[in-house]
Every structure is written in structure tokens, then in C-alpha cells.
Scaffold this motif. Structure first.
Motif, PDB file in Angstrom:
ATOM      1  N   VAL A 175      46.169   5.927  -4.364  1.00 48.36           N
ATOM      2  CA  VAL A 175      47.360   5.086  -4.230  1.00 48.36           C
ATOM      3  C   VAL A 175      47.597   4.304  -5.514  1.00 48.36           C
ATOM      4  CG1 VAL A 175      48.330   3.082  -3.038  1.00 48.36           C
ATOM      5  CG2 VAL A 175      47.197   4.885  -1.721  1.00 48.36           C
ATOM      6  N   VAL A 176      46.541   3.700  -6.038  1.00 45.56           N
ATOM      7  CA  VAL A 176      46.665   2.893  -7.251  1.00 45.56           C
ATOM      8  C   VAL A 176      47.099   3.759  -8.430  1.00 45.56           C
ATOM      9  CG1 VAL A 176      45.379   1.497  -8.915  1.00 45.56           C
ATOM     10  CG2 VAL A 176      45.026   1.165  -6.458  1.00 45.56           C
ATOM     11  N   GLU A 177      46.474   4.924  -8.570  1.00 45.87           N
ATOM     12  CA  GLU A 177      46.805   5.803  -9.698  1.00 45.87           C
ATOM     13  C   GLU A 177      48.234   6.341  -9.595  1.00 45.87           C
ATOM     14  OE1 GLU A 177      43.629   8.554  -9.358  1.00 45.87           O
ATOM     15  OE2 GLU A 177      42.214   7.329 -10.505  1.00 45.87           O
ATOM     16  N   ARG A 178      48.716   6.483  -8.366  1.00 44.80           N
ATOM     17  CA  ARG A 178      50.102   6.935  -8.185  1.00 44.80           C
ATOM     18  C   ARG A 178      51.089   5.843  -8.599  1.00 44.80           C
ATOM     19  NH1 ARG A 178      52.689  10.659  -4.625  1.00 44.80           N
ATOM     20  NH2 ARG A 178      54.890  10.664  -5.225  1.00 44.80           N
ATOM     21  N   LEU A 179      50.735   4.572  -8.373  1.00 43.63           N
ATOM     22  CA  LEU A 179      51.635   3.460  -8.675  1.00 43.63           C
ATOM     23  C   LEU A 179      51.477   2.929 -10.098  1.00 43.63           C
ATOM     24  CD1 LEU A 179      51.371   1.419  -5.344  1.00 43.63           C
ATOM     25  CD2 LEU A 179      53.269   2.877  -6.083  1.00 43.63           C
ATOM     26  N   ASN A 180      50.314   3.118 -10.687  1.00 42.14           N
ATOM     27  CA  ASN A 180      50.039   2.548 -12.014  1.00 42.14           C
ATOM     28  C   ASN A 180      51.075   2.911 -13.079  1.00 42.14           C
ATOM     29  OD1 ASN A 180      47.954   0.683 -12.024  1.00 42.14           O
ATOM     30  ND2 ASN A 180      46.342   2.234 -12.137  1.00 42.14           N
ATOM     31  N   PRO A 181      51.522   4.154 -13.171  1.00 42.83           N
ATOM     32  CA  PRO A 181      52.482   4.492 -14.234  1.00 42.83           C
ATOM     33  C   PRO A 181      53.814   3.770 -14.095  1.00 42.83           C
ATOM     34  CG  PRO A 181      51.465   6.477 -13.329  1.00 42.83           C
ATOM     35  CD  PRO A 181      51.107   5.355 -12.418  1.00 42.83           C
ATOM     36  N   TYR A 182      54.058   3.202 -12.922  1.00 43.55           N
ATOM     37  CA  TYR A 182      55.351   2.570 -12.680  1.00 43.55           C
ATOM     38  C   TYR A 182      55.270   1.040 -12.730  1.00 43.55           C
ATOM     39  CZ  TYR A 182      56.072   7.338 -11.266  1.00 43.55           C
ATOM     40  OH  TYR A 182      56.113   8.705 -11.263  1.00 43.55           O
TER      41      TYR A 182
END
Length: 469
Positions: A196-203
């Protein structure tokens, strides 16, 4: 020339000094008693100064402790709140992806305790697309430097497709306009994973807030799953996995039975390998239904709708983002226990708010919005469970009752008449409007916690003096 109405002071007898603070200018000084005596003389209308005193007067004036007139100071305060309200440097949107929750916290004052919001509203991808379009239009109007998206609920991670959609498409809208996006997530932590964190980090993910209600035994009693299973171990393991990836804020809700378990929690957290990644810890009292003979200092609060049932809205027990001042971080704290827990938190090496700089709340910022799962707009996450408090809708529909609500909130001021000449107005802003709305039926009245702020001021003064020793 006269003393500012926003001067506060704490005598430090052991140092023969006085901690002097102006809550409007935020100037803080350690001075000898003759300086406060000088201020008192000026307050009595005496202006016969020695050369040395004149230099002190100039310094006090430059730092806001002495002002030209009370009328000018009141005007400056009004302008400050207007500028705060109209500020366009930052735009914020708190989006409730769902009102559903997988926990069964018995103190959740906005939940239906029969099903724990199991059948509550959940945002669709179609509505999420409408939210992105609405936000893009506000970005065009406001032209902020930064856009802060807070994912909230219920439990926001129960609706990951919408969470991802909002993060990605709001980011694209920001990129197209040269705006920096920041994301914070307020979650119970059960579904928080590195994926979840890695999916949101780029944004632009900048922080995650997780609630721990005491040590393992106490937390499992306070925040079980709907089937009664404990959640502490799973949350801690999730924190350990994501801590290197994102700053973590820990919140906690205590009552008279659980408050003394928090030092044990702090001991536990201090020993964990992820302790250096904890950005902030902030504990607050549980909000419960009013009962007779509550211990002194604990503030009962239950938000109910027109049907006299608890509101099925935001999980206000976990309010507050991991960045800056999040939703309702200033609400409902008590004097002795709150200050005790702040002091304990600092002793364990963690950062926690000082208890003085607690507001004004974001409800007083025109460009801070709350959006419910079905697209309704609110002035604050705390009002999302009461439909009649909706101030609009993302589709632009015009309805008299929403317009009337918008007018009510537009008249809301951080400088409330009932505050009088209180010295804490600039750092309090009249307290929590939701609490005033619920407790006294009028959000335009102050929700006053002056005693708690005075207690926090003493602690701030002592720490400031110790840091200079």
C-alpha cells in the motif's frame, strides 16, 4: 503604549526568571522579574523610563509584548484570521473513501454499534472521478503551491481502489498545474502493508497515522475486531514493515481506565527497531456518552442525529493526519492526564505537540475541504455524519438546505465573542467547533480548554528554561 492582551507568563522561581510569551507574535523570552515589573508599570500608565529601560521597552515592542493600543491589536487579530481564512498557499481535501470499519471500538461515538458501520457508505470509482474533477477546478481557482490529500474514513484502506485512484489522478491534476501534492493516510493500521505504501509513495505520501490505545492488553480491549479478536500484534508488525518507507504518527485514545497503560506502551515503542521512524505521538481522551459521576476533567461527548442515534460518520477517534495540523487534533484534551502523557512521551524520546499551539482549526480555512463517500461537501470531517450539515456537493447541485449550511459555516469565526479578551485566542481559535455544536448546540460558541493550555504553558516554560541551562 500598553501591554499586549496576548502576553502570558510563567514565573520560574528556581531561576529567579519569568518565561514570557506572546501568543500572537509567538515571541518567547526568559526575563528577570524587573522586566515584567516594567510591563506592569506600563499597564498602569507609567512611562518614565531610564535609558536602560528604554532599550528594554524597544525590544518588548519589537516582539509584540507592548502595543500602541488595544484597538489596533484587535484589528491586527481580525486581519490575521481573515488572512488565515483566505490563504491560498495550500489547499487541503480530506476525502472519506468509506464510512465502513473493520474494528469494533465501543467508544466510537459516530458509529452504529450494532453493525459498526458494516453497511455504511462506500465511495464508488465514478464518484471518485467526480471528486478529482471537483478538486481540479478548485486548484484552478485557488492556484496553491501545495495540495494536501488526506485519505480518511471509517477505515480508508477498506476501499483501496478508490484510494489509489484519488492519489494517482489528483497527482496528475497537480502535475499539470505545477502544484506539489502531499498525501496523508489516517488508518487503524490493520490493512497497512508495504505494498500500500509503495503504491502511494510516488504520488506524494508524506505520513501515516495509526492509533494505539495503550499497551497490548489495553489496546486489544479498546480496539478489537468485530469478532472480538485483538489487533495490537498485527498493527505492530505492519508498522515494523512500513516504518522504513513512510513517517509514522501514532495517536491514542484514553479514558480513566486506560490512561495509566500508556507509559507501558511508550516503553514498548521505545524498544522497537522502528522507533526512529516514529514522527509524532499524540494521545487524546476518549469521547463517550454522558454518564453521571464522571471523573473531574473528562469531557463527555456524543454526537447524535435527529433520530437520537449516534451519527454514522467519520471515525473521529483517529482524526489528525501525520502532517502539520490534521483534522481536529486540537479537540478534547484534559489538564492533568494530558500533560502527564505529553511529558511521558517526551521522556521516552518521542515528539508530541506542546499543548499551547493547538489551533486555529482548519475549519477556519476557506480552502480546506471535506468530501464524503457520496460526494457531499462538509466544512469539517466531524460533521460528515449529519447530512443537514453538508455545505454542498461535488456535482454542483443547488439545494436550499445545503446553501443554508454553507452560510452558517461561512459566518463561523475563530475569534468568538464568548472568548472575550482571552490571551490564548491566536493559538486556540475558540476551540473545536464540533464540540461546541454537540455540547452546547451552537458552533459559534467557544469550546474552552483554557486550563489545559495554561498547564501546557507551564511545561513549555520549564522545558525552554532547561534547554538554556
Amino acid at each position: 503604549m500598553q501591554p499586549s492582551m496576548f502576553n502570558v507568563q510563567v514565573p520560574l522561581a528556581e531561576r529567579n526568571e519569568v518565561y514570557l510569551m506572546n501568543t500572537f507574535s509567538d515571541a518567547q523570552l526568559l526575563v528577570t522579574p524587573d522586566v515584567t515589573d516594567l510591563i506592569a508599570r506600563i499597564g498602569r500608565g507609567l512611562h518614565d523610563f531610564t535609558l536602560e529601560e528604554r532599550e528594554t521597552v524597544d525590544a518588548l515592542t519589537a516582539n509584540g509584548f507592548l502595543v500602541t493600543s488595544r484597538e489596533q491589536e484587535q484589528q491586527d487579530l481580525r486581519e490575521y484570521f481573515v488572512n488565515l481564512r483566505e490563504d491560498t498557499d495550500q489547499m487541503r481535501a480530506t476525502v472519506l473513501t468509506t464510512l465502513q470499519c473493520n474494528f469494533a471500538c465501543d467508544y466510537c461515538f459516530q458509529g452504529d454499534h450494532g453493525d459498526y458501520n458494516k453497511f455504511a457508505a462506500k465511495m464508488s470509482l465514478e464518484t471518485a472521478a467526480g471528486v478529482v474533477d471537483w478538486i481540479a477546478k478548485r486548484l484552478d481557482e485557488t492556484k496553491p503551491e501545495t495540495f494536501v490529500l488526506t485519505l480518511f474514513g471509517g477505515e480508508p484502506l477498506l476501499n483501496l481502489p478508490v484510494a489509489y485512484y484519488l492519489a494517482e489522478h489528483c497527482y496528475a491534476a497537480c502535475q499539470a498545474r505545477g502544484v506539489t501534492q502531499q498525501i496523508s493516510v489516517i488508518t487503524n493500521g490493520l490493512l497497512l502493508t508495504p505494498e500500500v505504501v509503495e503504491r502511494l509513495n510516488p504520488y506524494g505520501l508524506r505520513g501515516v497515522k495509526i492509533t494505539l490505545d495503550g499497551d497490548r492488553h489495553t489496546h486489544n480491549q479498546m480496539r478489537p475486531l468485530r469478532g472480538g479478536q485483538g489487533t495490537f500484534d498485527r498493527i505492530i508488525e505492519n508498522m515494523r514493515k512500513v516504518a522504513p518507507l513512510v513517517p509514522i504518527t501514532i495517536g491514542g485514545n484514553f479514558d480513566e481506565a486506560s490512561a495509566d497503560s500508556y507509559p507501558a506502551l511508550l516503553d514498548f515503542l521505545q524498544q522497537q527497531d522502528f522507533a526512529p521512524y516514529i514522527n509524532k505521538i499524540n494521545f487524546k481522551p476518549v469521547l463517550r456518552a454522558p454518564e453521571p459521576e464522571k471523573p473531574k476533567g473528562f469531557i463527555p461527548l456524543t454526537a447524535v442525529g435527529t433520530n437520537n442515534k449516534p451519527l454514522n460518520g467519520t471515525c473521529m477517534t483517529s482524526a489528525g493526519a501525520g502532517l502539520s495540523s490534521g483534522p481536529c487534533d486540537s479537540c478534547h484534551f484534559i489538564d492533568e492526564k494530558m500533560q502527564f502523557l505529553r511529558d511521558e512521551t517526551r521522556k521516552h524520546g518521542f515528539w508530541t505537540p506542546d499543548g499551547v499551539h493547538m489551533g486555529p482549526c482548519e475549519i477556519h480555512r476557506r480552502h480546506a475541504y471535506t468530501i464524503g463517500p457520496e460526494g457531499s461537501l462538509y466544512a469539517c470531517p466531524g460533521f460528515t455524519g449529519e447530512a443537514k450539515e453538508s455545505t454542498g456537493h461535488i456535482d454542483g447541485r443547488e439545494e436550499e438546505w445545503r446553501t443554508a449550511a454553507a452560510d452558517r459555516f461561512d459566518r463561523l469565526s475563530a475569534h468568538k465573542e464568548g472568548c472575550g479578551d482571552c490571551s490564548f485566542i491566536p493559538v486556540c481559535g475558540g476551540g473545536c467547533s464540533l464540540a461546541a455544536h454537540t455540547e452546547v448546540g451552537d458552533m459559534h460558541q467557544p469550546s474552552c480548554h483554557k486550563g489545559a493550555m495554561e498547564s501546557a504553558l507551564v511545561s513549555l516554560a520549564q522545558r525552554t528554561a532547561a534547554s538554556l541551562s
